[in-house]
Design an enzyme around this catalytic site. Structure first.
Site, mmCIF file in Angstrom:
data_model
loop_
_atom_site.group_PDB
_atom_site.id
_atom_site.type_symbol
_atom_site.label_atom_id
_atom_site.label_comp_id
_atom_site.label_asym_id
_atom_site.label_seq_id
_atom_site.Cartn_x
_atom_site.Cartn_y
_atom_site.Cartn_z
ATOM 1 C CE1 TYR A 14 46.947 11.698 46.985
ATOM 2 C CE2 TYR A 14 48.950 13.023 46.929
ATOM 3 C CZ TYR A 14 48.266 11.886 47.333
ATOM 4 O OH TYR A 14 48.909 10.937 48.080
ATOM 5 C CG ASP A 36 55.334 16.226 38.397
ATOM 6 O OD1 ASP A 36 54.215 16.351 38.919
ATOM 7 O OD2 ASP A 36 56.400 16.520 38.986
ATOM 8 C CD GLU A 164 38.789 19.620 40.283
ATOM 9 O OE1 GLU A 164 38.854 19.888 39.087
ATOM 10 O OE2 GLU A 164 37.748 19.155 40.801
ATOM 11 C CE LYS A 223 39.888 24.728 46.054
ATOM 12 N NZ LYS A 223 39.244 23.441 46.153
ATOM 13 C CB SER A 272 36.766 14.531 62.992
ATOM 14 O OG SER A 272 37.274 15.823 62.710
ATOM 15 C CB CYS A 279 43.485 22.119 50.376
ATOM 16 S SG CYS A 279 44.489 21.558 48.981
ATOM 17 C CD GLN A 281 47.290 24.144 59.320
ATOM 18 O OE1 GLN A 281 46.670 23.465 60.131
ATOM 19 N NE2 GLN A 281 48.591 24.252 59.352
HETATM 20 P P1 NAD Z 1 50.785 17.695 44.555
HETATM 21 O O1 NAD Z 1 51.922 18.132 45.394
HETATM 22 O O2 NAD Z 1 50.211 16.326 44.731
HETATM 23 O O3 NAD Z 1 51.220 17.802 43.001
HETATM 24 C C1 NAD Z 1 51.880 18.887 42.449
HETATM 25 C C2 NAD Z 1 52.896 18.379 41.424
HETATM 26 O O4 NAD Z 1 53.441 19.497 40.712
HETATM 27 C C3 NAD Z 1 54.092 17.650 42.043
HETATM 28 O O5 NAD Z 1 54.160 16.323 41.535
HETATM 29 C C4 NAD Z 1 55.303 18.491 41.605
HETATM 30 O O6 NAD Z 1 56.461 17.729 41.312
HETATM 31 C C5 NAD Z 1 54.779 19.188 40.367
HETATM 32 N N1 NAD Z 1 55.502 20.412 40.017
HETATM 33 C C6 NAD Z 1 55.819 21.452 40.824
HETATM 34 N N2 NAD Z 1 56.452 22.407 40.111
HETATM 35 C C7 NAD Z 1 56.538 21.969 38.831
HETATM 36 C C8 NAD Z 1 57.068 22.533 37.635
HETATM 37 N N3 NAD Z 1 57.615 23.736 37.614
HETATM 38 N N4 NAD Z 1 56.979 21.800 36.500
HETATM 39 C C9 NAD Z 1 56.408 20.578 36.505
HETATM 40 N N5 NAD Z 1 55.871 20.006 37.612
HETATM 41 C C10 NAD Z 1 55.934 20.701 38.754
HETATM 42 O O7 NAD Z 1 49.667 18.792 44.717
HETATM 43 P P2 NAD Z 1 48.074 18.612 44.549
HETATM 44 O O8 NAD Z 1 47.493 18.023 45.780
HETATM 45 O O9 NAD Z 1 47.792 17.974 43.237
HETATM 46 O O10 NAD Z 1 47.615 20.125 44.520
HETATM 47 C C11 NAD Z 1 47.884 20.958 43.407
HETATM 48 C C12 NAD Z 1 47.066 22.241 43.526
HETATM 49 O O11 NAD Z 1 45.671 21.920 43.514
HETATM 50 C C13 NAD Z 1 47.286 23.008 44.838
HETATM 51 O O12 NAD Z 1 47.215 24.383 44.553
HETATM 52 C C14 NAD Z 1 46.122 22.594 45.699
HETATM 53 O O13 NAD Z 1 45.771 23.598 46.620
HETATM 54 C C15 NAD Z 1 45.023 22.429 44.678
HETATM 55 N N6 NAD Z 1 43.963 21.475 45.064
HETATM 56 C C16 NAD Z 1 44.268 20.284 45.637
HETATM 57 C C17 NAD Z 1 43.257 19.371 45.946
HETATM 58 C C18 NAD Z 1 43.549 18.051 46.579
HETATM 59 O O14 NAD Z 1 42.610 17.358 46.930
HETATM 60 N N7 NAD Z 1 44.795 17.643 46.750
HETATM 61 C C19 NAD Z 1 41.937 19.676 45.608
HETATM 62 C C20 NAD Z 1 41.654 20.894 44.989
HETATM 63 C C21 NAD Z 1 42.685 21.780 44.720
HETATM 64 C C1 UGA Z 2 38.628 19.437 50.556
HETATM 65 C C2 UGA Z 2 37.301 19.908 49.953
HETATM 66 O O1 UGA Z 2 36.246 19.070 50.426
HETATM 67 C C3 UGA Z 2 37.356 19.879 48.441
HETATM 68 O O2 UGA Z 2 36.159 20.416 47.897
HETATM 69 C C4 UGA Z 2 38.545 20.711 47.967
HETATM 70 O O3 UGA Z 2 38.665 20.646 46.552
HETATM 71 C C5 UGA Z 2 39.813 20.182 48.603
HETATM 72 O O4 UGA Z 2 39.678 20.232 50.047
HETATM 73 C C6 UGA Z 2 41.023 20.991 48.261
HETATM 74 O O5 UGA Z 2 40.939 22.147 47.896
HETATM 75 O O6 UGA Z 2 42.082 20.383 48.441
HETATM 76 P P1 UGA Z 2 39.757 17.092 51.006
HETATM 77 O O7 UGA Z 2 40.648 17.869 51.903
HETATM 78 O O8 UGA Z 2 40.378 16.200 50.015
HETATM 79 O O9 UGA Z 2 38.809 18.083 50.198
HETATM 80 O O10 UGA Z 2 38.777 16.181 51.887
HETATM 81 P P2 UGA Z 2 37.481 16.518 52.794
HETATM 82 O O11 UGA Z 2 36.493 15.474 52.550
HETATM 83 O O12 UGA Z 2 37.044 17.907 52.627
HETATM 84 O O13 UGA Z 2 38.057 16.311 54.254
HETATM 85 C C7 UGA Z 2 38.990 17.202 54.824
HETATM 86 C C8 UGA Z 2 39.198 16.863 56.268
HETATM 87 O O14 UGA Z 2 38.041 17.184 57.039
HETATM 88 C C9 UGA Z 2 39.465 15.382 56.545
HETATM 89 O O15 UGA Z 2 40.459 15.243 57.522
HETATM 90 C C10 UGA Z 2 38.134 14.885 57.026
HETATM 91 O O16 UGA Z 2 38.240 13.750 57.835
HETATM 92 C C11 UGA Z 2 37.643 16.075 57.807
HETATM 93 N N1 UGA Z 2 36.178 16.117 57.991
HETATM 94 C C12 UGA Z 2 35.352 16.193 56.927
HETATM 95 C C13 UGA Z 2 35.647 16.108 59.278
HETATM 96 O O17 UGA Z 2 36.396 16.044 60.269
HETATM 97 N N2 UGA Z 2 34.290 16.164 59.438
HETATM 98 C C14 UGA Z 2 33.441 16.241 58.384
HETATM 99 O O18 UGA Z 2 32.213 16.304 58.604
HETATM 100 C C15 UGA Z 2 33.985 16.251 57.101
#
Ligand code: NAD
Ligand code: UGA
Length: 467
Positions: A14, A36, A164, A223, A272, A279, A281
């Site tokens: 993602y 990946d 990010e 972060k 909500s 992320c 939790q």
């Molecule tokens: P994700 O699970 O969607 O993707 C991670 C990918 O890494 C998987 O496809 C997995 O197969 C791959 N992977 C794992 N080990 C590997 C290796 N050794 N070599 C190659 N590929 C490998 O995770 P995500 O949601 O993209 O999150 C990634 C990181 O970014 C986490 O630390 C998360 O906390 C952070 N983050 C996520 C979001 C979000 O909105 N999802 C936002 C900001 C930060």
């Molecule tokens: C969140 C942060 O907003 C991002 O900045 C961060 O990069 C990301 O986590 C991460 O580190 O993964 P995300 O979890 O994708 O992003 O989505 P949010 O919009 O933050 O919503 C999180 C949860 O809170 C959802 O279930 C949403 O419905 C809920 N929410 C959000 C509420 O219940 N009330 C609100 O007012 C806002």
């Protein structure tokens, strides 16, 4: 200073997928390869039909269509791509540990460590290694130790932290118009050079003053703190939603009233059914664990309360359905609209819907689920992962449907669990007509017009408001 011309991103999830797509679009002079180990995921990124990309994000497929095969590539050739790149992003998952020391709280860094070891093994030329994953403060030190002690002779590594901040559902807009980009690095000449090289990439589309350079530890910690503050606001407003229901105050009015104070601000004050997502939790639990491990028990307890309140809110919502339906939902059909943790994403990680469904199934309800983007197998996989009951029982008692209106036939209640826009456009009169009376709606997102629905005949509960 020679600009970066090749990037490898480890992790096509993602974060890796959308982030690298935007870099590729805005930096046509850079070759971006996302790698990946998950062949299925890479195949989906390379699918000719852009509707089959592994991640649904508004605006993503258009960018992939424009850049894929030009300067954006998706591959399972991890070693080759690392070796070729000047800058390597680590964007792999960092879930909560499920075993051993720190179980249930600390971040599991095994995937990050594997990446570091892999980079050390294959790198024959100097690399800038960028932490894009969310990591506990001081992880850069561990990565540096691995790289310096296991890397090939004469190869230098510079470690940057570049967390990010995108949110799912708005990832592309968040990336294109980021409030800020954070780059942490060592305060040495080579550290400064690395920070400047990464800054330069972002400057292809963002104003310079939005790019913030700090030391590594501030960047890593910021972060976690940003996510903790955001989640804290939701738990704060959700705690007040319970008080509103008890006192006949209205949470939407309270949110508006406090949000107009510019010191508080109006965003992230929507009550909500509880926050979900991969992320919030995990990152707060990580913060709780880190604080505790530094002996800061009060700090740790303070942040843990955000999670406790979120669990309470999910439980409270499910309990409310059960008590309203005369304290028994056994054999009653309850329709859940929405399974994703928020609208405009197909991601279901930690979605409140999983826990609401589980609580209702425990009471032997007949649960029907409709979500516009989440496939049936994902819904069952989420439930199975809870290990509450057998896979057979989950499939027998919960049905996933593709037709949202048909789902409500002979239902006792409907619960809105995700704020998908399409739910607002339904013919609620028609839904009412085919439901068992009295027909109930439990709006866990406050997206429906209560007065209008009550006018139709529904018994309506909107979270944060007395019935
Ligand atoms: P994700 O699970 O969607 O993707 C991670 C990918 O890494 C998987 O496809 C997995 O197969 C791959 N992977 C794992 N080990 C590997 C290796 N050794 N070599 C190659 N590929 C490998 O995770 P995500 O949601 O993209 O999150 C990634 C990181 O970014 C986490 O630390 C998360 O906390 C952070 N983050 C996520 C979001 C979000 O909105 N999802 C936002 C900001 C930060
Ligand atoms: C969140 C942060 O907003 C991002 O900045 C961060 O990069 C990301 O986590 C991460 O580190 O993964 P995300 O979890 O994708 O992003 O989505 P949010 O919009 O933050 O919503 C999180 C949860 O809170 C959802 O279930 C949403 O419905 C809920 N929410 C959000 C509420 O219940 N009330 C609100 O007012 C806002």
């Amino acid at each position: 200073m020679k600009k970066i011309s090749s990037i490898c991103c480890i992790g096509a999830g993602y974060v890796g997928g959308p982030t690298m797509s935007v870099i590729a679009k805005k930096c046509p002079h850079i070759k971006v390869t996302v790698v990946d180990i998950n062949q299925k995921r890479i195949d989906a990124w390379n699918d000719d039909n852009l509707d089959n990309l592994p991640i649904y994000e508004p605006g993503l497929k258009e960018i992939v269509a424009e850049t894929r095969g030009v300067n954006l590539f998706f591959s399972t050739k991890v070693d080759e791509s690392i070796a070729e790149a000047e800058m390597v992003f680590i964007s792999v998952n960092t879930p909560t540990k499920t075993f051993g020391k720190g179980k249930g709280q600390a971040a599991d860094l095994k995937y990050v460590e594997l990446c570091a070891r892999n980079i050390a093994k294959v790198a024959k030329t100097d690399k800038i290694v960028v932490e894009k994953s969310t990591l506990p403060v001081r992880t850069a030190q561990a990565i540096k130790n691995i790289l310096d002690n296991t890397g090939n002779e004469g190869v230098n590594f510079e470690i940057l932290s570049n967390p990010e901040f995108l949110a799912e559902g708005t990832a592309i807009q968040d990336l294109l118009h980021a409030d800020r980009v954070l780059i942490g690095g060592e305060e040495s000449p080579s550290g400064q050079k690395a920070k400047d090289l990464l800054s330069e990439i972002y400057q292809n589309w963002l104003p310079k003053d939005r790019i913030l350079q700090t030391n590594v530890w501030s960047s890593e910690l910021s972060k976690l703190v940003a996510n903790a503050f955001l989640a804290q606001r939701i738990s704060s407003i959700n705690s007040m939603s319970a008080l509103c229901e008890a006192t006949n105050a209205n949470i939407a009015e309270v949110s508006r009233a406090i949000g107009m104070d510019s010191r508080i601000g109006s965003k992230f004050l929507n009550a909500s059914v509880g926050f979900g997502g991969s992320c919030f939790q995990k990152d707060i639990l990580n913060l709780v664990y880190i604080s505790k491990s530094y002996g800061l028990q009060e700090v740790s307890d303070y942040w843990e309360q955000v999670i406790i309140m979120n669990d309470y809110q999910k439980r409270r919502f499910a309990d409310n359905i059960i008590s309203t339906l005369y304290n028994t939902v056994s054999g009653k059909k309850i329709v859940l609209y929405g399974w994703a943790f928020k609208k405009d994403t197909n991601d279901t990680r930690e979605s409140a819907a999983i826990y609401i469904a589980d609580a209702l199934l425990n009471e032997q309800a007949e649960v029907v689920v409709y979500d516009p983007k989440v496939p049936e197998e994902k819904i069952y996989a989420d439930l199975d992962a809870l290990n509450t009951r057998s896979e057979e029982e989950n499939r027998k008692n919960l049905t996933v449907v593709k037709n949202p209106l048909e789902a409500s036939k002979n239902a006792h209640a409907v619960a809105i669990l995700t704020e998908w826009d399409e739910f607002k456009t339904y013919d609620w009169k028609e839904i009412y007509q085919q439901m068992i009376k009295p027909a109930f709606i439990f709006d866990g997102r406050r997206i429906l017009d209560k007065q209008e629905l009550q006018g139709i005949g529904f018994k309506m509960y909107s979270i944060g408001e007395m019935d």
